[in-house]
Design an enzyme around this catalytic site. Structure first.
Site, PDB file in Angstrom:
ATOM      1  CD  GLU A 152     -11.286  -1.243   2.962  1.00 32.26           C
ATOM      2  OE1 GLU A 152     -10.791  -1.589   1.863  1.00 32.26           O
ATOM      3  OE2 GLU A 152     -10.704  -1.438   4.054  1.00 32.26           O
ATOM      4  CG  ASN A 209      -2.191  -0.710   1.012  1.00 28.23           C
ATOM      5  OD1 ASN A 209      -2.633  -0.866  -0.127  1.00 28.23           O
ATOM      6  ND2 ASN A 209      -2.806  -1.154   2.092  1.00 28.23           N
ATOM      7  CE  LYS A 259      -5.593  -1.938  -1.960  1.00 28.80           C
ATOM      8  NZ  LYS A 259      -5.332  -1.574  -0.594  1.00 28.80           N
ATOM      9  CG  HIS A 277     -10.358  -0.099  -2.999  1.00 28.91           C
ATOM     10  ND1 HIS A 277      -9.894  -0.515  -1.762  1.00 28.91           N
ATOM     11  CD2 HIS A 277     -11.216  -1.062  -3.405  1.00 28.91           C
ATOM     12  CE1 HIS A 277     -10.455  -1.662  -1.446  1.00 28.91           C
ATOM     13  NE2 HIS A 277     -11.258  -2.018  -2.429  1.00 28.91           N
ATOM     14  CG  ASN A 278      -7.336   1.025   0.866  1.00 29.71           C
ATOM     15  OD1 ASN A 278      -7.716   0.301  -0.047  1.00 29.71           O
ATOM     16  ND2 ASN A 278      -6.326   0.700   1.635  1.00 29.71           N
ATOM     17  NE  ARG A 301     -11.756   3.478   9.951  1.00 29.62           N
ATOM     18  CZ  ARG A 301     -11.217   2.464   9.287  1.00 29.62           C
ATOM     19  NH1 ARG A 301     -10.001   2.047   9.572  1.00 29.62           N
ATOM     20  NH2 ARG A 301     -11.886   1.843   8.341  1.00 29.62           N
ATOM     21  CB  SER A 332      -8.030  -4.397  -3.121  1.00 29.47           C
ATOM     22  OG  SER A 332      -9.066  -4.328  -2.178  1.00 29.47           O
TER      23      SER A 332
HETATM   24  P1  NBP Z   1       3.514  -6.210   6.695  1.00 30.03           P
HETATM   25  O1  NBP Z   1       3.100  -4.890   6.203  1.00 30.03           O
HETATM   26  O2  NBP Z   1       3.228  -6.576   8.094  1.00 30.03           O
HETATM   27  O3  NBP Z   1       5.105  -6.348   6.464  1.00 30.03           O
HETATM   28  C1  NBP Z   1       5.819  -7.476   6.931  1.00 30.03           C
HETATM   29  C2  NBP Z   1       6.820  -7.911   5.901  1.00 30.03           C
HETATM   30  O4  NBP Z   1       7.749  -6.843   5.637  1.00 30.03           O
HETATM   31  C3  NBP Z   1       7.663  -9.090   6.405  1.00 30.03           C
HETATM   32  O5  NBP Z   1       7.925  -9.951   5.320  1.00 30.03           O
HETATM   33  C4  NBP Z   1       8.946  -8.394   6.879  1.00 30.03           C
HETATM   34  O6  NBP Z   1      10.052  -9.238   6.911  1.00 30.03           O
HETATM   35  C5  NBP Z   1       9.092  -7.372   5.813  1.00 30.03           C
HETATM   36  N1  NBP Z   1      10.043  -6.293   6.111  1.00 30.03           N
HETATM   37  C6  NBP Z   1       9.977  -5.286   7.001  1.00 30.03           C
HETATM   38 BR1  NBP Z   1       8.617  -5.045   8.195  1.00 30.03          BR
HETATM   39  N2  NBP Z   1      11.025  -4.472   6.990  1.00 30.03           N
HETATM   40  C7  NBP Z   1      11.819  -4.971   6.037  1.00 30.03           C
HETATM   41  C8  NBP Z   1      13.088  -4.582   5.535  1.00 30.03           C
HETATM   42  N3  NBP Z   1      13.710  -3.491   5.987  1.00 30.03           N
HETATM   43  N4  NBP Z   1      13.645  -5.340   4.568  1.00 30.03           N
HETATM   44  C9  NBP Z   1      13.007  -6.437   4.105  1.00 30.03           C
HETATM   45  N5  NBP Z   1      11.805  -6.865   4.527  1.00 30.03           N
HETATM   46  C10 NBP Z   1      11.218  -6.135   5.485  1.00 30.03           C
HETATM   47  O7  NBP Z   1       2.972  -7.371   5.736  1.00 30.03           O
HETATM   48  P2  NBP Z   1       1.512  -7.569   5.120  1.00 30.03           P
HETATM   49  O8  NBP Z   1       0.436  -7.283   6.100  1.00 30.03           O
HETATM   50  O9  NBP Z   1       1.561  -8.884   4.458  1.00 30.03           O
HETATM   51  O10 NBP Z   1       1.413  -6.433   4.006  1.00 30.03           O
HETATM   52  C11 NBP Z   1       2.342  -6.341   2.936  1.00 30.03           C
HETATM   53  C12 NBP Z   1       2.004  -5.110   2.111  1.00 30.03           C
HETATM   54  O11 NBP Z   1       0.686  -5.268   1.557  1.00 30.03           O
HETATM   55  C13 NBP Z   1       1.961  -3.813   2.911  1.00 30.03           C
HETATM   56  O12 NBP Z   1       2.418  -2.760   2.110  1.00 30.03           O
HETATM   57  C14 NBP Z   1       0.499  -3.635   3.219  1.00 30.03           C
HETATM   58  O13 NBP Z   1       0.152  -2.286   3.430  1.00 30.03           O
HETATM   59  C15 NBP Z   1      -0.136  -4.172   1.949  1.00 30.03           C
HETATM   60  N6  NBP Z   1      -1.509  -4.674   2.090  1.00 30.03           N
HETATM   61  C16 NBP Z   1      -1.868  -5.384   3.188  1.00 30.03           C
HETATM   62  C17 NBP Z   1      -3.161  -5.867   3.295  1.00 30.03           C
HETATM   63  C18 NBP Z   1      -3.578  -6.701   4.491  1.00 30.03           C
HETATM   64  O14 NBP Z   1      -4.770  -7.044   4.568  1.00 30.03           O
HETATM   65  N7  NBP Z   1      -2.667  -7.060   5.391  1.00 30.03           N
HETATM   66  C19 NBP Z   1      -4.073  -5.630   2.278  1.00 30.03           C
HETATM   67  C20 NBP Z   1      -3.669  -4.936   1.152  1.00 30.03           C
HETATM   68  C21 NBP Z   1      -2.378  -4.461   1.078  1.00 30.03           C
HETATM   69  P3  NBP Z   1      10.431 -10.039   8.277  1.00 30.03           P
HETATM   70  O15 NBP Z   1       9.595 -11.268   8.258  1.00 30.03           O
HETATM   71  O16 NBP Z   1      11.862 -10.321   8.122  1.00 30.03           O
HETATM   72  O17 NBP Z   1      10.111  -9.121   9.416  1.00 30.03           O
END
Ligand code: NBP
Length: 500
Positions: free
Chosen positions: A211, A106, A204, A207-208, A309, A132
């Site tokens: 949402e 995001n 996107k 969209h949020n 919120r 999304s």
């Molecule tokens: P997170 O946003 O919680 O990020 C965790 C990931 O980032 C882990 O793989 C972590 O590695 C890695 N990471 C970090 Br923190 N710092 C890092 C660095 N300096 N170098 C390399 N890797 C690093 O994960 P998520 O919730 O899966 O979301 C991923 C993306 O998708 C985000 O941008 C989020 O905004 C977006 N998004 C999320 C959703 C949702 O529902 N969660 C929906 C739509 C979009 P590690 O394991 O080594 O700590």
């Protein structure tokens, strides 16, 4: 490592990364995966040994890059912001010209514009793609909003089309057995090229923002049902369930129906009653509202949803204030059935205004960034796979089919007649909220937006006169052409003095 090079790679194995990687592998693509903390990679690959395409776990970024077919395609799904920049910096040391980096996080669209420029200057290609639908969407079919150079999109397209949600255009229901990578006959593949550089991430973000608005409006309906009509969660659930059969048919109404049925496993009380009323946020709604203010576009419902919120988060202060600020408001004694229908109509009209505001934002952004957005297609790729998926989006698509240069959704004949049909009930609900002291900021601000937008004359004439009085900011005249500015020399002697 596998003998064959992988079709694509993915960095970041948290919730989104793992699910998207499995979705890609399920569609027959071999995918290499890498995560900063290597143990997560090992566990993930070990837990998923038999995917159709195959998962290739890699321990170092070097090994990861070497495992990919050229031109390499690398999806980044790490925390937005600095983490994304850190991963890009690491990759650019290893990638070769023409390789493609895809940021699926995001990201703030202005970061995407900056990153694309930097990466293009170094000879790489870059796609900023909104993803999304949360965990479930990533796993079984998200709505994907890619932006960047069209040549980069064309390389990514077969994979993005294969993994995106595919839904029946009329019912919005998922279409089973659709062939990977092929547009579905009679249906919608929920991805399309959005536009240059940051366009995908911008769309996107909107969209949020939408949402946030949808969720707030549903919460206001819930609060009116509880506070004014004394409905219990199970009864509300039945009402939302009925609403889901009509014009409000959507994912968010559907999950609300489920949530209101749920009991707390620990206490047996309705689950929703034991959830603390303080909402969190990750920032994309705020970005949308801030951008609306920056561009000077009226999007009050999205902003109100963010503020709702914020005020929910000061729980202790609200509890204390509730002991002091006791408004003397009457109880509700109207007809329950009629008022339930009125709430439905208020939600529907407010939703039309909310989407009108979101599309106004995208229209202004396209002028600002020189994008060429297809609003009809955007509404259709939100038809499935994402959180705001709804039958309603089909109507927005049809509105832009009728007129691709539609100035505002409110002016489309269908939406105009729908508002006319439901408007009296909408006004009744907003008035009831005020009379009975129930805060309904989204419903009320939507009505104010509607009434402002349809007003040939607003009181800004007085406002402009005030500006001219205290700051010589000048004014335009009703009897002279637009663009000519005037100033009155307000007599010093007549000016009120500040009393000290
Ligand atoms: P997170 O946003 O919680 O990020 C965790 C990931 O980032 C882990 O793989 C972590 O590695 C890695 N990471 C970090 Br923190 N710092 C890092 C660095 N300096 N170098 C390399 N890797 C690093 O994960 P998520 O919730 O899966 O979301 C991923 C993306 O998708 C985000 O941008 C989020 O905004 C977006 N998004 C999320 C959703 C949702 O529902 N969660 C929906 C739509 C979009 P590690 O394991 O080594 O700590």
């Amino acid at each position: 490592m596998a003998d064959k090079k992988s079709d694509i790679g993915l960095v970041g194995l948290a919730v989104m990364g793992q699910n998207l990687a499995l979705n890609i592998a399920d569609h027959g693509f071999q995918i290499s995966v890498y995560n900063r903390t290597a143990s997560k990679t090992d566990a993930f690959v070990a837990e998923n040994p038999n995917t159709p395409g195959g998962l290739v776990g890699t321990q170092t970024l070097e090994e990861f890059v070497q495992s990919l077919e050229r031109p390499r395609k690398v999806i980044i799904l790490v925390q937005a912001g600095r983490a994304t920049d850190a991963v890009i910096d690491g990759l650019t040391e290893l990638l070769e010209p023409d390789d493609i980096i895809i940021d699926g996080g995001n990201a703030l669209w202005t970061d995407t514009i900056r990153r694309e420029k930097d990466l293009n200057a170094k000879g790489f290609r870059f796609v900023g793609s909104g993803v999304s639908g949360g965990e479930e969407g990533a796993r079984f079919g998200p709505s994907l909003m890619p932006g960047g150079k069209e040549s980069a999109w064309n390389e990514l397209k077969p994979i993005w089309e294969a993994i995106a949600a595919k839904v029946d255009a009329d019912t919005g229901k998922p279409i089973d057995g659709a062939e990977p990578g092929k547009p579905v006959e009679g249906g919608v593949t929920c991805t399309t090229y959005i536009g240059e550089n940051g366009a995908g991430h911008y769309v996107k973000m909107v969209h949020n923002g939408i949402e946030y608005g949808d969720m707030q409006m549903i919460c206001e309906a819930y609060q009116l049902m509880g506070n004014l009509l004394g409905m219990e969660p199970k009864e509300m659930s039945e009402t939302f369930g009925t609403w889901n059969e009509g014009v409000l048919d959507s994912f968010l109404i559907e999950i609300t129906t489920d949530i209101l049925q749920q009991t707390d496993p620990e206490t047996g009380v309705p689950f929703v009653d034991i959830v603390l009323d303080t909402a969190g946020q990750k920032g994309t709604g705020k970005w949308t509202a801030v951008n609306a203010l920056d561009m000077g576009i009226s999007a009050p419902l999205i902003a109100e949803a963010v503020f709702a919120r914020c005020i929910s988060a000061v729980k202790d202060e609200r509890v204390a204030a509730s002991e002091v600020l006791k408004a003397d408001v009457p109880g509700f004694d109207g007809d329950k059935e009629e008022f339930t229908q009125a709430i439905h109509d208020a939600l529907y009209c407010s939703k039309i205004c909310s989407y009108a505001q979101g599309f106004q934002l995208m229209r202004e952004a396209q002028n600002e960034y020189d994008w060429n957005l297809n609003f009809g297609e955007i509404s259709m790729i939100w038809r499935g796979g994402c959180i705001i998926r709804a039958a309603f989006l089909q109507k927005i698509f049809e509105a832009y089919q009728r007129d691709e240069n539609l100035a505002n959704l409110l002016l489309d004949p269908f939406f105009k007649s729908e508002i006319e049909r439901c408007e009296a009930n909408w006004r009744k609900v907003v008035a009831a909220g005020a009379i009975h002291g129930v805060p309904i900021p989204a419903f009320s601000s939507a009505l104010a937006y509607y009434d402002s937008y349809r007003s040939a004359r607003l009181p800004a004439n007085l406002l402009q006169a005030q500006r001219d009085y205290f700051g010589a900011h000048t004014y335009e005249r009703t009897d002279k052409p637009r663009g000519e500015f005037f100033h009155i020399d307000w007599p010093e002697a007549d000016r009120p003095q500040l009393k000290m």
